[in-house]
Design an enzyme around this catalytic site. Sequence first.
Site, PDB file in Angstrom:
ATOM      1  N   GLU A   1      -0.896  -4.487  11.585  1.00  0.00           N
ATOM      2  CA  GLU A   1      -0.141  -4.103  10.390  1.00  0.00           C
ATOM      3  C   GLU A   1       1.335  -4.462  10.547  1.00  0.00           C
ATOM      4  OE1 GLU A   1      -0.712  -0.345   7.683  1.00  0.00           O
ATOM      5  OE2 GLU A   1       0.798   0.095   9.190  1.00  0.00           O
TER       6      GLU A   1
ATOM      7  N   ASP B   1      -4.531 -10.625  -0.632  1.00  0.00           N
ATOM      8  CA  ASP B   1      -3.218 -11.246  -0.428  1.00  0.00           C
ATOM      9  C   ASP B   1      -2.326 -11.049  -1.657  1.00  0.00           C
ATOM     10  OD1 ASP B   1      -1.295 -12.683   1.022  1.00  0.00           O
ATOM     11  OD2 ASP B   1      -1.881 -14.567   0.058  1.00  0.00           O
ATOM     12  N   HIS B   2      -1.130 -10.506  -1.398  1.00  0.00           N
ATOM     13  CA  HIS B   2      -0.170 -10.208  -2.471  1.00  0.00           C
ATOM     14  C   HIS B   2      -0.744  -9.243  -3.506  1.00  0.00           C
ATOM     15  CE1 HIS B   2       1.882 -13.493  -0.502  1.00  0.00           C
ATOM     16  NE2 HIS B   2       2.985 -13.138  -1.134  1.00  0.00           N
TER      17      HIS B   2
ATOM     18  N   HIS C   1       3.291  -4.947   3.901  1.00  0.00           N
ATOM     19  CA  HIS C   1       3.164  -5.339   5.303  1.00  0.00           C
ATOM     20  C   HIS C   1       2.744  -6.799   5.365  1.00  0.00           C
ATOM     21  CE1 HIS C   1       3.557  -1.331   7.046  1.00  0.00           C
ATOM     22  NE2 HIS C   1       2.748  -0.877   6.115  1.00  0.00           N
TER      23      HIS C   1
ATOM     24  N   HIS D   1       0.835  -1.197   0.000  1.00  0.00           N
ATOM     25  CA  HIS D   1       0.000   0.000   0.000  1.00  0.00           C
ATOM     26  C   HIS D   1       0.869   1.246   0.000  1.00  0.00           C
ATOM     27  CE1 HIS D   1      -0.371   1.014   4.602  1.00  0.00           C
ATOM     28  NE2 HIS D   1       0.870   0.840   4.250  1.00  0.00           N
TER      29      HIS D   1
ATOM     30  N   HIS E   1       5.146  -0.214  -0.571  1.00  0.00           N
ATOM     31  CA  HIS E   1       5.872  -1.090   0.346  1.00  0.00           C
ATOM     32  C   HIS E   1       4.856  -2.081   0.862  1.00  0.00           C
ATOM     33  CE1 HIS E   1       3.916   1.898   2.824  1.00  0.00           C
ATOM     34  NE2 HIS E   1       3.807   0.939   3.718  1.00  0.00           N
TER      35      HIS E   1
ATOM     36  N   CYS F   1       5.315   4.979   5.267  1.00  0.00           N
ATOM     37  CA  CYS F   1       4.112   4.449   4.606  1.00  0.00           C
ATOM     38  C   CYS F   1       3.702   5.330   3.433  1.00  0.00           C
ATOM     39  CB  CYS F   1       2.962   4.289   5.592  1.00  0.00           C
ATOM     40  SG  CYS F   1       2.973   2.692   6.450  1.00  0.00           S
TER      41      CYS F   1
HETATM   42 NI    NI Z   1       2.549   0.994   5.391  1.00  0.00          NI
END
Ligand code: NI
Length: 141
Positions: free
Chosen positions: A127, A81-82, A43, A16, A41, A35
């Site tokens: 997260e 997911d992914h 998580h 995200h 990037h 972020c």
């Molecule tokens: Ni983040």
Amino acid sequence: MPVVRATRRVHFCAAHRLFRPDWTDEENREVFGACSNPNWHGHNYVLDVTVEGPIDPETGFVMDLKLLKAAMNTEVVDDVDHKNLNLEVPWLAGVLPSTENFAVAIWDRLAGSLPDDVRLHRVVLHETVNNAVEYLGPEAP
Ligand code: NI
């Protein structure tokens, strides 16, 4: 019957970026830190979902946790997911994908997919190992 709560955990990974286009790069960096990095990037999220209801006298369960796991996968994990939360998840379109907003969206996905006598009690979305958000639903005080 006694009312109890049961929790199922699932893991997923997603990318995200926290960014407001109406803010300058400096403002985004100031508030969202790493972020807000322009090139995304990821998580490693951990999602804990708690349901509440009476114990079924036949099974001894509040809810078969296989079914809760299946709902969590179908309604949430399979979509995120992914994936890139900003770009690839229709039910997060236009949502700033903070952990808070993401947890509320997950609640909304799951609330309608439980058996009749089971209610969603809590969504906890981690997260990172240090940061988590808890949502108790729109009717919680
Ligand atoms: Ni983040």
